[in-house]
Design an enzyme around this catalytic site. Sequence first.
Site, PDB file in Angstrom:
ATOM      1  CG  ASN A   1      -2.777   4.117   1.668  1.00  0.00           C
ATOM      2  OD1 ASN A   1      -3.777   4.236   2.372  1.00  0.00           O
ATOM      3  ND2 ASN A   1      -2.363   2.955   1.223  1.00  0.00           N
TER       4      ASN A   1
ATOM      5  CG  HIS B   1      -2.787  -0.641  -3.071  1.00  0.00           C
ATOM      6  ND1 HIS B   1      -3.021   0.668  -2.689  1.00  0.00           N
ATOM      7  CD2 HIS B   1      -3.055  -1.395  -1.975  1.00  0.00           C
ATOM      8  CE1 HIS B   1      -3.395   0.688  -1.437  1.00  0.00           C
ATOM      9  NE2 HIS B   1      -3.434  -0.549  -0.976  1.00  0.00           N
TER      10      HIS B   1
ATOM     11  CD  GLU C   1      -3.585   3.581  -5.179  1.00  0.00           C
ATOM     12  OE1 GLU C   1      -3.737   4.801  -5.054  1.00  0.00           O
ATOM     13  OE2 GLU C   1      -2.909   2.905  -4.374  1.00  0.00           O
TER      14      GLU C   1
ATOM     15  CB  SER D   1      -0.929   0.007   1.220  1.00  0.00           C
ATOM     16  OG  SER D   1      -0.192  -0.174   2.417  1.00  0.00           O
TER      17      SER D   1
END
Length: 289
Positions: free
Chosen positions: A188, A138, A150, A117
Amino acid sequence: MQSVGVIGAGQMGAGIAQVSAQAGYTVFLADVSQDVAEKAKAGIAKLLDRAVSKEKISQADRDAALALIQPVGDYAPMAEAGLIVEAATENEAIKRKIFEGAGAVLGSQAILASNTSSIPITRLAQASPDPARFIGVHFFNPVPVMGLIEVIRGLATSDETVAKVEAYGQKLGKRIVHANDAPGFIVNRVLLPMLNEACFALGEGVATIPDIDAACQLGLNHPMGPLTLADFIGLDTCLSIAKVLHEGTGDPKFRPAPLLIKYVEAGWLGKKTGRGFYDYSEPEPVPTR
């Protein structure tokens, strides 16, 4: 590509295995032992049974998907997989060890991917046999529900690798977004500062846990508050990502909140340990402060 290897049979890995099998891929699911992988498959079976009971999938589709998941005790069966996805804990040393083991059986045209992540893909690729066939993929938790992947290419990742992973994600019915190999990628990079700031606000006495969560949930129209979400993600994972953002950018705005560090040091990691910002020992979560 007909088969996929998934290394790591926790919540994320099991979710990746489930959606891959539901898309028609044969899945080799591995963890520290075959017993752990078998238990993960049993958990997937329960989720599929629930989906059948809610008439979201048919019994035949449930049976077909489950039959495609093969728990394994080592990486050898993954030699025939066109894609191997690492879905272990967010610890670079552990991931590198997995890449070395998986790389030893990786087919000459197969792709090795990380579900990290936040850890830089270019750096992780150095533990793979061929950085051109290494990529970040991800997923988001819970994988069967969340519609996003992702895709992060490292400096050496080939266009062919990206195209194959895009096709895989599309077959899973996920929306693909592309992120550069920057700390935290997209989600994130945006999300963790908010969760971290909620920890700062709590630690500084701005408001209580329920009020911080209610304010953000209702005021920002989010499905849950930031402290509840942090518990769901895992406070250790949140801290790991915050550290990657802080160290990777050198920007003090990303420094982890002292309270987040304290909770992790106490072993209060959120829902998975039964206690984080909420205590999960009762039927309804109770704020811990």
